[in-house]
Design a protein around this motif. Structure first.
Motif, PDB file in Angstrom:
ATOM      1  N   ASN A 140       0.832  -1.207   0.000  1.00  0.00           N
ATOM      2  CA  ASN A 140       0.000   0.000   0.000  1.00  0.00           C
ATOM      3  C   ASN A 140       0.866   1.257   0.000  1.00  0.00           C
ATOM      4  O   ASN A 140       0.598   2.215   0.730  1.00  0.00           O
ATOM      5  CB  ASN A 140      -0.960   0.007   1.202  1.00  0.00           C
ATOM      6  N   PHE A 141       1.913   1.230  -0.829  1.00  0.00           N
ATOM      7  CA  PHE A 141       2.839   2.360  -0.907  1.00  0.00           C
ATOM      8  C   PHE A 141       2.617   3.117  -2.211  1.00  0.00           C
ATOM      9  O   PHE A 141       2.575   2.525  -3.285  1.00  0.00           O
ATOM     10  CB  PHE A 141       4.293   1.893  -0.830  1.00  0.00           C
ATOM     11  N   ASP A 142       2.471   4.426  -2.105  1.00  0.00           N
ATOM     12  CA  ASP A 142       2.265   5.271  -3.280  1.00  0.00           C
ATOM     13  C   ASP A 142       3.613   5.638  -3.889  1.00  0.00           C
ATOM     14  O   ASP A 142       4.162   6.707  -3.634  1.00  0.00           O
ATOM     15  CB  ASP A 142       1.491   6.532  -2.899  1.00  0.00           C
ATOM     16  N   GLY A 143       4.132   4.736  -4.693  1.00  0.00           N
ATOM     17  CA  GLY A 143       5.446   4.914  -5.291  1.00  0.00           C
ATOM     18  C   GLY A 143       5.401   5.705  -6.577  1.00  0.00           C
ATOM     19  O   GLY A 143       4.420   6.382  -6.901  1.00  0.00           O
ATOM     20  N   HIS A 144       6.489   5.605  -7.333  1.00  0.00           N
ATOM     21  CA  HIS A 144       6.622   6.370  -8.572  1.00  0.00           C
ATOM     22  C   HIS A 144       7.331   5.513  -9.615  1.00  0.00           C
ATOM     23  O   HIS A 144       8.357   4.901  -9.322  1.00  0.00           O
ATOM     24  CB  HIS A 144       7.427   7.643  -8.309  1.00  0.00           C
ATOM     25  N   VAL A 145       6.762   5.476 -10.807  1.00  0.00           N
ATOM     26  CA  VAL A 145       7.353   4.760 -11.942  1.00  0.00           C
ATOM     27  C   VAL A 145       7.726   5.784 -13.000  1.00  0.00           C
ATOM     28  O   VAL A 145       6.900   6.611 -13.399  1.00  0.00           O
ATOM     29  CB  VAL A 145       6.361   3.729 -12.524  1.00  0.00           C
ATOM     30  N   PHE A 146       8.985   5.741 -13.425  1.00  0.00           N
ATOM     31  CA  PHE A 146       9.477   6.626 -14.483  1.00  0.00           C
ATOM     32  C   PHE A 146       9.778   5.799 -15.728  1.00  0.00           C
ATOM     33  O   PHE A 146      10.328   4.702 -15.631  1.00  0.00           O
ATOM     34  CB  PHE A 146      10.767   7.330 -14.052  1.00  0.00           C
ATOM     35  N   LEU A 147       9.429   6.334 -16.884  1.00  0.00           N
ATOM     36  CA  LEU A 147       9.761   5.715 -18.158  1.00  0.00           C
ATOM     37  C   LEU A 147      10.603   6.707 -18.951  1.00  0.00           C
ATOM     38  O   LEU A 147      10.158   7.827 -19.215  1.00  0.00           O
ATOM     39  CB  LEU A 147       8.504   5.354 -18.952  1.00  0.00           C
ATOM     40  N   ILE A 148      11.820   6.314 -19.278  1.00  0.00           N
ATOM     41  CA  ILE A 148      12.699   7.173 -20.062  1.00  0.00           C
ATOM     42  C   ILE A 148      12.381   6.972 -21.543  1.00  0.00           C
ATOM     43  O   ILE A 148      12.461   5.863 -22.061  1.00  0.00           O
ATOM     44  CB  ILE A 148      14.186   6.867 -19.784  1.00  0.00           C
ATOM     45  N   ASN A 149      12.007   8.047 -22.199  1.00  0.00           N
ATOM     46  CA  ASN A 149      11.596   7.982 -23.588  1.00  0.00           C
ATOM     47  C   ASN A 149      12.623   8.689 -24.466  1.00  0.00           C
ATOM     48  O   ASN A 149      13.698   9.070 -23.996  1.00  0.00           O
ATOM     49  CB  ASN A 149      10.203   8.600 -23.746  1.00  0.00           C
ATOM     50  N   SER A 150      12.275   8.884 -25.710  1.00  0.00           N
ATOM     51  CA  SER A 150      13.144   9.519 -26.695  1.00  0.00           C
ATOM     52  C   SER A 150      12.314  10.483 -27.527  1.00  0.00           C
ATOM     53  O   SER A 150      11.085  10.350 -27.611  1.00  0.00           O
ATOM     54  CB  SER A 150      13.745   8.431 -27.592  1.00  0.00           C
TER      55      SER A 150
END
Length: 198
Positions: free
Chosen positions: A134-144
């Motif tokens: 139940n943790f409000d984390g963060h997902v990052f996607l490196i794009n181009s």
């Protein structure tokens, strides 16, 4: 960054370029980082460049994001050893120059497995970890930049980016899909796409 102090961040494609820079910045800011890449010697070299008092904050793991067992084993280790994933930076990516009309399917598949399937699999495992705690984390996607528009070549040249651009277009779409799914699951997990210049 205070919220993320002593939290666990996983960085894929950490052995060079943007991945290495992100690892160093996060460690410096007090985050515990798990750096993933295929080349362990480069990961160890990164750890050795850190100040002595920061080196213990960096864990290095050999992981090829195109291999299902590698990803599962690595995320299992993170769960068992560090307690879970709070931040995921999907940075691993590959560009194999070629012409879409003639490039081997094995090379095309390698790009798709790294740039799309690896991102999805790592995100699935990070989401499972965040949701179970139940943790409000963060997902990052490196794009181009190629994920937002097709590069145009002069009429007398044949472009050699092959499937790379379409794979990065997929990242643009995946980001929105994840945003809607995180919302649908009633989480406050955030997803952010960051575009680099290549």
């Amino acid at each position: 960054m205070e919220r993320w102090h002593n939290r666990i961040a996983v960085v894929t494609g950490a052995s060079s370029g943007i991945g290495t820079a992100v690892v160093k910045d996060l460690v410096r800011e007090g985050v515990i980082v798990v750096a993933l890449a295929r080349r362990m010697d480069r990961l160890e070299a990164i750890r050795n460049t850190l100040p002595k008092d920061q080196q213990s904050r960096l864990h290095v793991q050999k992981c090829d994001v195109t291999k299902e067992n590698d990803v599962n084993d690595t995320f299992d280790w993170i769960e068992q050893t560090l307690g879970g994933v709070d931040i995921l930076i999907n940075n691993a990516g590959v560009l194999i120059p070629g012409v879409l009309l003639t490039q081997s399917l094995s090379e095309i598949n390698q790009v798709l497995q790294t740039n799309i399937v690896g991102v999805v699999h790592c995100t699935q495992r990070a989401f499972k970890s965040m949701k179970s705690r139940n943790f409000d984390g963060h997902v990052f996607l490196i794009n181009s930049l190629t994920g937002h528009g097709v590069l145009t070549c002069p009429p007398d040249e044949v472009p050699n980016f092959s499937i790379y651009g379409p794979s990065k277009y997929a990242i643009t779409s995946i980001t929105e899909v994840l945003r809607q799914e995180f919302r649908g699951y009633k989480t406050k997990i955030k997803v952010t796409v960051s575009t680099n210049i290549k």
